[in-house]
Design a protein around this motif. Structure first.
Motif, mmCIF file in Angstrom:
data_model
loop_
_atom_site.group_PDB
_atom_site.id
_atom_site.type_symbol
_atom_site.label_atom_id
_atom_site.label_comp_id
_atom_site.label_asym_id
_atom_site.label_seq_id
_atom_site.Cartn_x
_atom_site.Cartn_y
_atom_site.Cartn_z
ATOM 1 N N SER A 208 1.263 -1.122 -0.224
ATOM 2 C CA SER A 208 -0.217 0.339 -0.313
ATOM 3 C C SER A 208 0.834 1.245 -0.011
ATOM 4 O O SER A 208 2.120 1.630 0.884
ATOM 5 C CB SER A 208 -1.226 -0.407 0.643
ATOM 6 O OG SER A 208 -0.487 0.390 2.416
ATOM 7 N N SER A 210 1.032 6.016 -0.295
ATOM 8 C CA SER A 210 -0.147 6.887 0.613
ATOM 9 C C SER A 210 1.422 7.848 0.046
ATOM 10 O O SER A 210 2.554 7.360 -0.357
ATOM 11 C CB SER A 210 -0.560 6.577 1.389
ATOM 12 O OG SER A 210 0.574 7.404 2.962
ATOM 13 N N ALA A 211 0.903 9.495 0.444
ATOM 14 C CA ALA A 211 2.232 10.010 -0.025
ATOM 15 C C ALA A 211 3.013 10.171 0.423
ATOM 16 O O ALA A 211 3.968 11.037 0.593
ATOM 17 C CB ALA A 211 0.893 11.688 0.558
ATOM 18 N N ARG A 213 3.950 7.282 3.126
ATOM 19 C CA ARG A 213 4.169 6.305 3.884
ATOM 20 C C ARG A 213 4.352 5.138 2.790
ATOM 21 O O ARG A 213 3.150 4.940 1.685
ATOM 22 C CB ARG A 213 3.519 5.911 5.036
ATOM 23 C CG ARG A 213 4.098 4.621 5.633
ATOM 24 C CD ARG A 213 2.889 4.334 6.628
ATOM 25 N NE ARG A 213 1.785 3.357 6.455
ATOM 26 C CZ ARG A 213 0.557 4.320 6.298
ATOM 27 N NH1 ARG A 213 0.745 5.691 6.460
ATOM 28 N NH2 ARG A 213 -0.429 3.320 5.545
ATOM 29 N N ASP A 226 6.491 -0.565 8.002
ATOM 30 C CA ASP A 226 6.143 1.331 6.914
ATOM 31 C C ASP A 226 7.517 2.096 7.219
ATOM 32 O O ASP A 226 8.257 1.681 8.003
ATOM 33 C CB ASP A 226 5.289 1.341 8.063
ATOM 34 C CG ASP A 226 3.911 1.069 8.023
ATOM 35 O OD1 ASP A 226 3.666 -0.325 6.623
ATOM 36 O OD2 ASP A 226 3.221 0.772 8.935
ATOM 37 N N THR A 244 -2.345 2.655 -7.548
ATOM 38 C CA THR A 244 -3.238 3.275 -7.738
ATOM 39 C C THR A 244 -4.042 3.922 -8.262
ATOM 40 O O THR A 244 -4.283 3.547 -9.442
ATOM 41 C CB THR A 244 -2.178 5.201 -7.057
ATOM 42 O OG1 THR A 244 -3.071 6.224 -7.678
ATOM 43 C CG2 THR A 244 -1.505 4.865 -8.547
ATOM 44 N N ASP A 368 -4.579 11.704 -2.316
ATOM 45 C CA ASP A 368 -3.870 11.868 -1.327
ATOM 46 C C ASP A 368 -2.596 12.243 -1.445
ATOM 47 O O ASP A 368 -1.975 12.197 -0.522
ATOM 48 C CB ASP A 368 -3.918 10.176 -1.632
ATOM 49 C CG ASP A 368 -3.196 9.147 -1.877
ATOM 50 O OD1 ASP A 368 -2.960 10.425 -3.069
ATOM 51 O OD2 ASP A 368 -3.112 8.557 -2.314
ATOM 52 N N LEU A 370 -0.123 11.349 -3.545
ATOM 53 C CA LEU A 370 0.513 10.458 -3.980
ATOM 54 C C LEU A 370 1.175 10.819 -5.927
ATOM 55 O O LEU A 370 -0.019 10.792 -6.410
ATOM 56 C CB LEU A 370 0.219 9.200 -4.006
ATOM 57 C CG LEU A 370 1.236 7.923 -4.056
ATOM 58 C CD1 LEU A 370 2.003 8.077 -3.975
ATOM 59 C CD2 LEU A 370 -0.144 7.222 -4.838
#
Length: 510
Positions: A208, A210-211, A213, A226, A244, A368, A370
Motif C-alpha cells: 500500500s 500513500s503520500a 508512507r 512501514d 493507485t 491523497d 501520492l
C-alpha cells in the motif's frame, strides 16, 4: 567496496535503519529505469532517498526493450515535434555525457528492393533527413551519429551479408543509438544513486502507498514494515495502476525473438523492414555485441491482469519470422529461434490503436498527494525523473538543489574509454570499472575462465555482480546481470557454476 557497491550486507544495514522509523525525503517505488533515474536525480540534489523494488533491479519492462536509444523519428511522423526533440536531446546526453560506455552507434539499413516504390523510398529518405535534423538540433555531433545516405546494393550486402541479393537495388543507411544492455543501464543508475547515499532495496514488495508512507513486505525475511517519507513516488510503470486508482493505462506488448550467433550474418548493422500496409512501422533485425540477433518488435494491446514476465504469443513468432524472411537470403524458421522475450509499454490511456498512442510521460498527483509517473520510454528516462523530482519538491516543500543529471556521468563513464586497460568486451559493459572486474581473474586464473562453453562471461563477473551490483541469487545473475537467460540453453549450461559462485560470494568466501 565503494560507495556505489550494492550487496546483501548493505541492504541489511540500510533496511534496518528504515525499519527503526527513520524518515527520508523521498521513497521511490519501482526499480526500473524510471525509478532508478528518479533515485539518482533526487539523491544528487541532496535529498535523502530510499528506492524499494518488489523483485530485482530491471525486473520488469526495463530489461525487455529493443536496446535502442531512439532519436524520436517515429514521434516526428506522428506530429509530436516536442517529444521527438526531447528524445533526440536525451539520446545525445546518454551517448556523449552520462553513459558513453553503455551506448554505441548502430548502423541501420533500410533495404530497397524492386518492389519498393519510389514513393516509399522518398518517404523513408525524408524521414531520415528529418531525423538527422533532430540530431543537429540536439547538438549530437556527426562523429557520434553519422549523417544518413543512400548506398548501392554491393555496399549494403557488404554491411549485411545475410540480406537477399535478389532484386536489391540499394539501401538507405542511417544511424541511431543502441545500448549494450538495457538492464545494465538500470544497474548503473542504481549504483550511481547509491554513491549519493540513496538506499537501493530490492525484494521489498509494496502492498500500500500513500503520500508519505509505503508498507512493504521483505521477500527475504517475510517481515512487514512501514517506510516513512516526505513524498512517495510511484514509478512502477505498467503496474502503477495496481497501487493507485489515479491512473489509467493501456499496456501494449512488444515481442522479440532471439537468434543465436551465426544464424543471420549481419555484422554490426541492423536491418529495418517495413511492415506491409504501414507507413511508419518497422521490424528490426538488431545485431548484438555478443553475436546474438534480436528480431522485433510487435505492438499489440493487452488486457487483463499484468503478468510479472510476459510471454511472446505464437502469432507474434510467425509474424516476425515471416517478415524478416522476406529480405533474407535464407528464410528463418522456428528452429532458428533460440529464445524470446516480450515487454509491456505503460502507455497512458487514449483513443486509437496502441501503436498510435503517444509515448509522452505524465507525472500525476492523486487526491491523497501520492505522485505517480507513467508513460514515457527508456530513452527519455532522465527527463521523466527530473519532472518527477521537480513535482515532489513542489508538492512536499522539499529543499533541494537544481537538477544536475544532464551532466552527471554514471559509474564507469569516461570520454576516453579507449585508454581503459581491459578487454573491449569488459569496457563496453563496465567502462572504467572494467580493470577492477578483471582483477580477480588476474589474481586467480580460475576466475578468468568462462562460466560455460560458448559464452565469454567469466567467473569474475559473477563475483562482481554479487559484491557490487546487488545480485542476491542465481536468477538475478542469469536474468539481469549477464542476460545469459535470453537463450535458455546458455543459462542452463552456466547455472551450476553460477550457483557455486553466488553462494561463495554471498558467504564471503571469494
Amino acid at each position: 567496496m565503494t560507495s556505489g557497491s550494492l550487496n546483501a550486507r548493505r541492504r541489511e544495514r540500510e533496511l534496518a535503519a528504515l525499519a527503526s522509523g527513520e524518515r527520508v525525503d523521498v521513497v521511490v517505488v519501482g526499480g526500473g529505469v524510471t525509478g532508478t533515474g528518479i533515485a539518482l536525480d533526487a539523491a544528487s540534489r541532496g535529498l535523502s532517498v530510499a528506492l524499494v523494488e518488489a523483485h530485482d533491479l530491471a525486473f520488469g519492462t526495463s530489461r525487455w526493450s529493443s536496446k535502442l536509444v531512439h532519436g524520436g523519428l517515429r514521434y516526428l511522423a506522428h506530429g509530436e515535434l516536442g517529444l521527438a526533440h526531447e528524445s533526440a536531446v536525451e539520446r545525445g546526453i546518454l551517448m556523449t555525457r552520462t553513459a558513453p560506455h553503455l551506448t554505441r552507434a548502430m548502423p541501420q539499413l533500410f533495404p530497397l528492393y524492386a518492389g519498393t516504390s519510389r514513393f516509399q523510398e522518398a518517404l523513408v529518405a525524408a524521414g531520415l533527413r528529418a531525423g538527422d535534423g533532430l540530431r543537429r538540433a540536439a547538438r549530437t555531433p556527426s562523429s557520434v551519429l553519422p549523417r544518413p545516405r543512400k548506398i548501392p546494393a554491393a555496399e549494403a550486402l557488404a554491411l549485411a551479408p545475410g540480406l537477399s541479393a535478389h532484386g536489391l537495388r540499394g539501401a538507405l543507411l542511417a544511424y541511431d543509438g543502441a545500448l549494450v544492455d538495457d538492464a545494465r543501464l538500470v544497474i548503473s543508475l542504481a549504483r550511481t544513486a547509491a554513491t549519493f547515499g540513496a538506499r537501493i532495496l530490492t525484494r521489498l514488495s509494496a502492498s500500500s502507498l500513500s503520500a508519505d508512507r509505503v508498507t512493504v513486505r521483505d521477500g527475504l525475511s517475510g517481515d512487514t514494515l512501514d517506510i516513512h517519507a516526505r513524498q512517495v513516488i510511484n514509478a512502477t510503470g505498467v503496474w502503477a495502476g495496481t497501487l493507485t486508482g489515479a491512473v489509467r493505462l493501456r499496456p501494449s506488448l512488444g515481442s522479440h525473438l532471439v537468434l543465436a550467433p551465426g544464424t543471420v550474418p549481419l555484422g554490426t548493422t541492423s536491418v529495418n523492414i517495413g511492415v506491409p500496409g504501414e507507413t511508419n512501422r518497422f521490424v528490426f533485425l538488431l545485431p548484438q555485441p555478443d553475436g546474438r540477433v534480436y528480431l522485433g518488435l510487435t505492438d499489440e494491446p493487452i488486457s487483463g491482469p499484468i503478468p510479472d514476465v510476459p510471454v511472446v504469443p505464437e502469432s507474434d513468432v510467425d509474424f516476425l519470422l515471416s517478415l524478416a524472411s522476406s529480405v533474407l537470403a535464407r528464410p528463418l524458421t522456428r528452429a532458428d529461434v533460440a529464445g524470446s522475450f516480450a515487454g509491456l509499454r505503460p502507455l497512458v490511456a487514449g483513443g486509437g490503436r496502441s501503436a498510435d498512442l503517444s509515448r509522452k510521460h505524465a507525472v500525476l498527483a492523486g487526491t491523497d498527494g501520492l505522485l505517480t509517473v507513467v508513460g514515457g520510454k527508456l530513452t527519455t528516462y532522465r527527463r521523466m525523473a527530473e519532472d518527477a523530482v521537480d513535482a515532489a519538491v513542489r508538492l512536499a516543500g522539499l529543499s533541494a538543489s537544481p537538477c544536475r543529471t544532464t551532466r552527471l556521468p554514471l559509474l564507469g563513464a569516461s570520454p576516453r574509454l579507449s585508454l581503459v586497460d581491459a578487454s573491449p568486451r569488459l569496457v563496453a559493459r563496465y567502462g572504467t570499472e572494467a580493470p577492477r572486474v578483471a582483477a580477480l581473474g588476474e589474481l586467480d586464473a580460475e576466475f578468468a575462465a568462462p562460466v560455460a562453453p560458448g559464452t565469454e562471461i567469466t567467473a569474475a563477473e559473477i563475483v562482481w555482480a554479487v559484491r557490487n551490483e546487488g545480485a542476491l541469487d542465481v536468477e538475478d545473475v542469469l536474468e539481469r546481470r549477464t542476460r545469459l537467460s535470453l537463450i535458455p540453453a546458455d543459462a542452463a549450461a552456466a547455472a551450476p557454476r553460477v550457483a557455486e559462485l553466488v553462494d561463495k560470494s554471498l558467504a564471503g568466501l571469494v
